[in-house]
Design a protein around this motif. Sequence first.
Motif, PDB file in Angstrom:
ATOM      1  N   PRO A   6       0.812  -1.230   0.000  1.00 31.50           N
ATOM      2  CA  PRO A   6       0.000   0.000   0.000  1.00 31.50           C
ATOM      3  C   PRO A   6       0.842   1.275   0.000  1.00 31.50           C
ATOM      4  N   LEU A   7       1.927   1.283   0.783  1.00 35.58           N
ATOM      5  CA  LEU A   7       2.755   2.483   0.846  1.00 35.58           C
ATOM      6  C   LEU A   7       3.408   2.775  -0.494  1.00 35.58           C
ATOM      7  N   LEU A   8       3.934   1.725  -1.154  1.00 31.53           N
ATOM      8  CA  LEU A   8       4.553   1.911  -2.458  1.00 31.53           C
ATOM      9  C   LEU A   8       3.524   2.364  -3.497  1.00 31.53           C
ATOM     10  N   THR A   9       2.322   1.806  -3.417  1.00 25.88           N
ATOM     11  CA  THR A   9       1.256   2.224  -4.338  1.00 25.88           C
ATOM     12  C   THR A   9       0.904   3.686  -4.137  1.00 25.88           C
ATOM     13  N   PHE A  10       0.804   4.090  -2.872  1.00 22.81           N
ATOM     14  CA  PHE A  10       0.478   5.493  -2.579  1.00 22.81           C
ATOM     15  C   PHE A  10       1.569   6.432  -3.090  1.00 22.81           C
ATOM     16  N   VAL A  11       2.829   6.078  -2.860  1.00 21.16           N
ATOM     17  CA  VAL A  11       3.940   6.933  -3.300  1.00 21.16           C
ATOM     18  C   VAL A  11       3.976   7.038  -4.823  1.00 21.16           C
ATOM     19  N   SER A  12       3.788   5.915  -5.517  1.00 22.14           N
ATOM     20  CA  SER A  12       3.829   5.933  -6.979  1.00 22.14           C
ATOM     21  C   SER A  12       2.699   6.779  -7.549  1.00 22.14           C
ATOM     22  N   HIS A  13       1.495   6.649  -6.963  1.00 25.81           N
ATOM     23  CA  HIS A  13       0.377   7.462  -7.436  1.00 25.81           C
ATOM     24  C   HIS A  13       0.596   8.940  -7.124  1.00 25.81           C
ATOM     25  N   ALA A  14       1.196   9.229  -5.985  1.00 24.09           N
ATOM     26  CA  ALA A  14       1.473  10.624  -5.636  1.00 24.09           C
ATOM     27  C   ALA A  14       2.482  11.239  -6.596  1.00 24.09           C
ATOM     28  N   VAL A  15       3.493  10.466  -6.962  1.00 24.16           N
ATOM     29  CA  VAL A  15       4.494  10.966  -7.918  1.00 24.16           C
ATOM     30  C   VAL A  15       3.853  11.210  -9.282  1.00 24.16           C
ATOM     31  N   LEU A  16       2.986  10.282  -9.715  1.00 25.28           N
ATOM     32  CA  LEU A  16       2.304  10.462 -10.992  1.00 25.28           C
ATOM     33  C   LEU A  16       1.408  11.694 -10.965  1.00 25.28           C
ATOM     34  N   LEU A  17       0.677  11.875  -9.869  1.00 28.21           N
ATOM     35  CA  LEU A  17      -0.205  13.036  -9.749  1.00 28.21           C
ATOM     36  C   LEU A  17       0.602  14.330  -9.755  1.00 28.21           C
ATOM     37  N   LEU A  18       1.735  14.331  -9.063  1.00 29.09           N
ATOM     38  CA  LEU A  18       2.594  15.510  -9.058  1.00 29.09           C
ATOM     39  C   LEU A  18       3.111  15.818 -10.460  1.00 29.09           C
ATOM     40  N   GLY A  19       3.496  14.770 -11.190  1.00 29.50           N
ATOM     41  CA  GLY A  19       3.955  14.971 -12.559  1.00 29.50           C
ATOM     42  C   GLY A  19       2.873  15.556 -13.450  1.00 29.50           C
ATOM     43  N   VAL A  20       1.626  15.079 -13.281  1.00 25.93           N
ATOM     44  CA  VAL A  20       0.511  15.607 -14.063  1.00 25.93           C
ATOM     45  C   VAL A  20       0.275  17.077 -13.735  1.00 25.93           C
ATOM     46  N   LEU A  21       0.320  17.418 -12.451  1.00 23.35           N
ATOM     47  CA  LEU A  21       0.109  18.811 -12.053  1.00 23.35           C
ATOM     48  C   LEU A  21       1.197  19.727 -12.597  1.00 23.35           C
ATOM     49  N   VAL A  22       2.439  19.279 -12.513  1.00 24.65           N
ATOM     50  CA  VAL A  22       3.550  20.092 -13.015  1.00 24.65           C
ATOM     51  C   VAL A  22       3.418  20.287 -14.529  1.00 24.65           C
ATOM     52  N   THR A  23       2.935  19.271 -15.229  1.00 23.02           N
ATOM     53  CA  THR A  23       2.791  19.366 -16.685  1.00 23.02           C
ATOM     54  C   THR A  23       1.613  20.243 -17.085  1.00 23.02           C
ATOM     55  N   LEU A  24       0.489  20.105 -16.383  1.00 24.50           N
ATOM     56  CA  LEU A  24      -0.731  20.789 -16.786  1.00 24.50           C
ATOM     57  C   LEU A  24      -0.840  22.212 -16.255  1.00 24.50           C
ATOM     58  N   PHE A  25      -0.114  22.540 -15.182  1.00 22.82           N
ATOM     59  CA  PHE A  25      -0.270  23.875 -14.598  1.00 22.82           C
ATOM     60  C   PHE A  25       0.096  24.993 -15.577  1.00 22.82           C
ATOM     61  N   PRO A  26       1.226  24.916 -16.309  1.00 24.13           N
ATOM     62  CA  PRO A  26       1.501  25.987 -17.289  1.00 24.13           C
ATOM     63  C   PRO A  26       0.418  26.100 -18.363  1.00 24.13           C
ATOM     64  N   ILE A  27      -0.152  24.965 -18.770  1.00 16.19           N
ATOM     65  CA  ILE A  27      -1.216  25.002 -19.773  1.00 16.19           C
ATOM     66  C   ILE A  27      -2.456  25.678 -19.197  1.00 16.19           C
ATOM     67  N   TYR A  28      -2.750  25.376 -17.932  1.00 18.37           N
ATOM     68  CA  TYR A  28      -3.893  26.017 -17.274  1.00 18.37           C
ATOM     69  C   TYR A  28      -3.688  27.522 -17.161  1.00 18.37           C
ATOM     70  N   VAL A  29      -2.486  27.937 -16.795  1.00 15.52           N
ATOM     71  CA  VAL A  29      -2.188  29.371 -16.692  1.00 15.52           C
ATOM     72  C   VAL A  29      -2.350  30.040 -18.054  1.00 15.52           C
ATOM     73  N   THR A  30      -1.913  29.368 -19.117  1.00 15.69           N
ATOM     74  CA  THR A  30      -2.064  29.924 -20.462  1.00 15.69           C
ATOM     75  C   THR A  30      -3.535  30.092 -20.823  1.00 15.69           C
ATOM     76  N   LEU A  31      -4.355  29.090 -20.518  1.00 10.68           N
ATOM     77  CA  LEU A  31      -5.782  29.183 -20.805  1.00 10.68           C
ATOM     78  C   LEU A  31      -6.439  30.306 -20.019  1.00 10.68           C
ATOM     79  N   VAL A  32      -6.075  30.423 -18.741  1.00 13.14           N
ATOM     80  CA  VAL A  32      -6.651  31.478 -17.909  1.00 13.14           C
ATOM     81  C   VAL A  32      -6.242  32.851 -18.425  1.00 13.14           C
ATOM     82  N   ALA A  33      -4.956  33.004 -18.732  1.00 13.61           N
ATOM     83  CA  ALA A  33      -4.463  34.298 -19.205  1.00 13.61           C
ATOM     84  C   ALA A  33      -5.117  34.699 -20.519  1.00 13.61           C
ATOM     85  N   SER A  34      -5.410  33.719 -21.382  1.00 12.61           N
ATOM     86  CA  SER A  34      -6.026  34.037 -22.668  1.00 12.61           C
ATOM     87  C   SER A  34      -7.459  34.517 -22.517  1.00 12.61           C
TER      88      SER A  34
END
Length: 283
Positions: A6-34
């Motif tokens: 369970p701990l390894l599963t939680f850590v792996s999912h947290a890392v994936l979620l963090l990667g998604v947020l880091v990738t999508l946040f600049p795109i979200y800022v671009t959409l908001v700014a537009s």
Amino acid sequence: MVERRPLLTFVSHAVLLLGVLVTLFPIYVTLVASSQSAEQMKRVPMSLVPGTSALHNFSIVLFGDGSAPGATAMAHMLQVSLAMALGIAVGKIVISMLSAFAIVYFEFPGRKTFFWMIFVTLMLPVEVRISPTYQVVANLGLLNTYAGLTLPLIASATATFLFRQFFLTVPDELAEAARIDGAGPLRFLRDVLLPLSATNIAALFVIQFIYGWNQYLWPLLATTNENMYPIVLGLKRVIGASGDVAVQWELAMATAVLAMAPPALVVMLMQKWFVKGLVDSEK
């Protein structure tokens, strides 16, 4: 059997979620700014809540507005980028498939030598051969033309190699059966190899479309007429064309959204074929 931790599963999912947020946040800022107005963009810090000026900003960017400094009509630039990306993608696939077909199914002197000559060009990117390529295009009078934008970029050693490797996995019995049925080489290519290569073609189309859409250096050299600028050059023009006037970032972000939308749409629509093509290419 893989042990569930369970701990390894939680850590792996947290890392994936963090990667998604880091990738999508600049795109979200671009959409908001537009979607924000010029007054909202001047606020510090910038609001991360979408504004109400999206239609106004995209209308100015697409069709231009003489009263807005630095605003450029991007509708035609989108058409140029689309024509360039489609021309490069389709041209690379057609030429690479024909060259791989000749190398695999035809016996002629120097066949392997020609293949390795093609393969060696992988070590010669566009930036290395940019000067002689420009000289050839200029001498042929192809500057500021669609042919000048696409023809120098449609040769692909990578696609030729991938098609060659796939054709080598096709059983020889299919070629023999086609020959017994009276099918010529082009009919065998059209009726047998082309359907079998559908997933590979789809994967290569996605890759090459994005490659053609994101071209910046070659269009910068091959075009001097604004009517032949692709959207990538249009984005640079919006940011750098204002001179002493402050950059209108809401328009720049709207242009960035327009530049991102077509390749993102191609990836989403062809995701299933793209993944299947990559998996089948490795078998």
